[in-house]
Design an enzyme around this catalytic site. Structure first.
Site, mmCIF file in Angstrom:
data_model
loop_
_atom_site.group_PDB
_atom_site.id
_atom_site.type_symbol
_atom_site.label_atom_id
_atom_site.label_comp_id
_atom_site.label_asym_id
_atom_site.label_seq_id
_atom_site.Cartn_x
_atom_site.Cartn_y
_atom_site.Cartn_z
ATOM 1 N N ARG A 1 16.516 10.355 -9.083
ATOM 2 C CA ARG A 1 16.030 9.858 -7.787
ATOM 3 C C ARG A 1 15.667 11.054 -6.898
ATOM 4 O O ARG A 1 14.693 11.024 -6.161
ATOM 5 C CB ARG A 1 17.083 8.968 -7.103
ATOM 6 C CG ARG A 1 16.708 8.665 -5.660
ATOM 7 C CD ARG A 1 17.440 7.501 -4.995
ATOM 8 N NE ARG A 1 18.791 7.282 -5.422
ATOM 9 C CZ ARG A 1 19.853 8.060 -5.130
ATOM 10 N NH1 ARG A 1 19.698 9.145 -4.400
ATOM 11 N NH2 ARG A 1 21.051 7.762 -5.574
ATOM 12 N N TYR B 1 -5.237 -1.795 6.097
ATOM 13 C CA TYR B 1 -4.734 -2.501 4.925
ATOM 14 C C TYR B 1 -3.686 -3.537 5.361
ATOM 15 O O TYR B 1 -2.765 -3.215 6.122
ATOM 16 C CB TYR B 1 -4.123 -1.472 3.967
ATOM 17 C CG TYR B 1 -3.494 -2.088 2.755
ATOM 18 C CD1 TYR B 1 -4.266 -2.739 1.801
ATOM 19 C CD2 TYR B 1 -2.124 -2.047 2.561
ATOM 20 C CE1 TYR B 1 -3.689 -3.322 0.685
ATOM 21 C CE2 TYR B 1 -1.536 -2.618 1.447
ATOM 22 C CZ TYR B 1 -2.321 -3.256 0.512
ATOM 23 O OH TYR B 1 -1.740 -3.829 -0.576
ATOM 24 N N ASP C 1 -4.365 7.620 6.047
ATOM 25 C CA ASP C 1 -4.290 6.926 4.759
ATOM 26 C C ASP C 1 -5.606 7.240 4.044
ATOM 27 O O ASP C 1 -6.659 6.745 4.415
ATOM 28 C CB ASP C 1 -4.118 5.418 4.998
ATOM 29 C CG ASP C 1 -4.039 4.608 3.706
ATOM 30 O OD1 ASP C 1 -4.529 5.083 2.671
ATOM 31 O OD2 ASP C 1 -3.502 3.470 3.750
ATOM 32 N N LYS D 1 -4.508 3.307 -6.624
ATOM 33 C CA LYS D 1 -5.945 3.042 -6.607
ATOM 34 C C LYS D 1 -6.708 4.162 -7.327
ATOM 35 O O LYS D 1 -6.514 4.347 -8.499
ATOM 36 C CB LYS D 1 -6.404 2.847 -5.161
ATOM 37 C CG LYS D 1 -5.449 1.967 -4.318
ATOM 38 C CD LYS D 1 -5.405 0.520 -4.762
ATOM 39 C CE LYS D 1 -4.267 -0.280 -4.124
ATOM 40 N NZ LYS D 1 -4.217 -0.266 -2.665
HETATM 41 C C1 PLP Z 1 -3.220 -0.624 -1.673
HETATM 42 C C2 PLP Z 1 -3.210 0.098 -0.408
HETATM 43 C C3 PLP Z 1 -2.003 0.446 0.220
HETATM 44 C C4 PLP Z 1 -0.657 0.042 -0.335
HETATM 45 O O1 PLP Z 1 -0.377 0.693 -1.531
HETATM 46 P P1 PLP Z 1 0.507 0.067 -2.715
HETATM 47 O O2 PLP Z 1 0.438 1.117 -3.762
HETATM 48 O O3 PLP Z 1 -0.129 -1.232 -3.102
HETATM 49 O O4 PLP Z 1 1.873 -0.144 -2.175
HETATM 50 C C5 PLP Z 1 -2.073 1.158 1.405
HETATM 51 N N1 PLP Z 1 -3.253 1.516 1.947
HETATM 52 C C6 PLP Z 1 -4.426 1.187 1.383
HETATM 53 C C7 PLP Z 1 -5.699 1.610 2.030
HETATM 54 C C8 PLP Z 1 -4.456 0.470 0.187
HETATM 55 O O5 PLP Z 1 -5.624 0.127 -0.360
#
Ligand code: PLP
Length: 379
Positions: free
Chosen positions: A46, A98, A170, A195
């Site tokens: 962890r 998001y 982000d 992603k």
């Molecule tokens: C998918 C996404 C998230 C969240 O991420 P997870 O890996 O699904 O927890 C946050 N910000 C954006 C822009 C996203 O597309």
């Protein structure tokens, strides 16, 4: 080292045990100690794991940052960032963000007396208007999901620095291939590496990159103390994905451009949202902070009805109707009922996210086939 080389080698420590060229999957929870407290830098997975270390070093290298931290998901990464704040603190966030981030902020953290302001971030004056002595963090997403608005990272960072506030970006949609927020003045970069970073729709994982060592220590403490860390296999898959990030992003961007141009010309399509259009309201900013425009395109059919959007979504064959984005395969999403369902209708529609909007994650297939598929579905 240039970006394409960093994608393969950046930050990587060659396996000290056997010289394995690819980072081994250290599928272990614990590590042998030779004497109490004497170990090789790893005690418990962890806290640290060598496969994770290489992923953390890789993402830091790609973002031109000093420190990378891996999390079990993008939301776990966001959760850790918000946990650096204290009750009473205020956060200014983009209103076009998001859905899961919105849900985490409002449904979890507001309970702990954190206050979130959701504003249109296209003009820094709307952000400035909400700044007070309690403001501790500006949360930006750019390009935004799913409206493809562009936030000026440089001017957000000036505003943040002037008021001694941290700026987090982000960077999930753009990836460091396209946009490097730390270079533009941000303090924290956050990724849903699920992603484009991992890129193959086979893992859920998140990451944070920072330059400041004190901020890194705080986040690293939360990473270990709260414990939302990814397993070694997921770090391995993400590292494998990163090795082709530059190739994938280049093709995603080329294909999305062709798809966006095609949709824009289509008589049955009303609005197309893509940051690379010369008439996009923030094209100049996009051009100044992005090296390409990525693989995301949203659009609204000309009759603006949910029925038409639904028919298109159901008729597509190559584009799979699914949440998420950034994989090699093309996906279509209906944000109002899928990714953004957790945002109240009034809040959604304020940012233009109407019921007839569809969002495409344009994959790296042959673009002629993708356009044929859209042509058939739009009719
Ligand atoms: C998918 C996404 C998230 C969240 O991420 P997870 O890996 O699904 O927890 C946050 N910000 C954006 C822009 C996203 O597309």
């Amino acid at each position: 080292m240039k970006f394409n080389t960093k994608a393969i080698h950046g930050g990587q420590i060659l396996d000290p045990a056997y010289g394995s060229v690819m980072t081994p999957i250290y599928q272990t929870s614990t590590y042998a100690q030779t004497s109490p407290g004497k170990h090789k830098g790893y005690e418990y997975s962890r806290t640290h794991n060598p496969t994770r270390t290489n992923f953390e070093r890789s993402i830091a290298s790609l973002e031109n940052g000093n420190h990378g931290l891996a999390f079990a998901s993008g939301l776990a990464a966001i959760d850790a960032i918000i946990k650096t704040l204290n009750p009473g603190d205020e956060i200014i966030s983009t209103n076009d963000l998001y859905g899961g981030s919105y849900r985490l902020f409002t449904k979890i953290f507001e309970k702990y007396d954190l206050k979130f302001h959701f504003v249109n971030m296209e003009d820094p004056k709307y952000v400035e208007a909400k700044i007070n002595s309690k403001t501790k963090l500006i949360w930006a997403e750019t390009p935004t999901n799913p409206m493809m608005n562009v936030v000026d990272i440089r001017s957000m960072s000036q505003l943040a620095k002037h008021n001694k506030i941290l700026l987090c970006v982000d960077n999930t949609f753009a990836t460091p291939y396209i946009q490097r927020p730390l270079d533009l003045g941000a303090d924290i970069v956050m990724h849903s590496a699920t992603k484009y970073i991992a890129g193959h729709s086979d893992v859920v994982i998140g990451a944070i990159v920072v330059n400041d060592s004190i901020l890194h220590e705080k986040l690293s403490f939360i990473q270990n103390a709260s414990g939302a860390t990814p397993g070694p296999m997921d770090c391995f898959l993400t590292l494998r994905g990163i090795k082709t990030l530059h190739l994938r992003m280049q093709r995603h961007s080329e294909n999305a451009e062709k798809v966006a141009m095609y949709l824009k010309e289509h008589k049955k399509i009303q609005n197309v949202y893509w940051a690379g259009f010369k008439d996009h309201k923030n094209y100049k900013i996009a051009k100044s902070q992005m090296d390409a425009f990525g693989g995301m395109v949203s659009f609204i059919p000309v009759d603006k009805t949910f029925e038409t959007a639904k028919k298109i979504a159901e008729s597509l064959k190559l584009f799979t109707l699914a949440e998420s984005l950034g994989g090699v395969e093309s996906l279509c999403c209906h944000p109002a009922s899928m990714t953004h369902a957790s945002i109240p209708v009034e809040e959604r529609e304020k940012s233009g996210l109407v019921e007839s909007l569809l969002r495409l994650s344009v994959g790296i297939e042959d673009v002629d086939d993708l356009i044929d598929d859209l042509n058939h579905a739009i009719g």
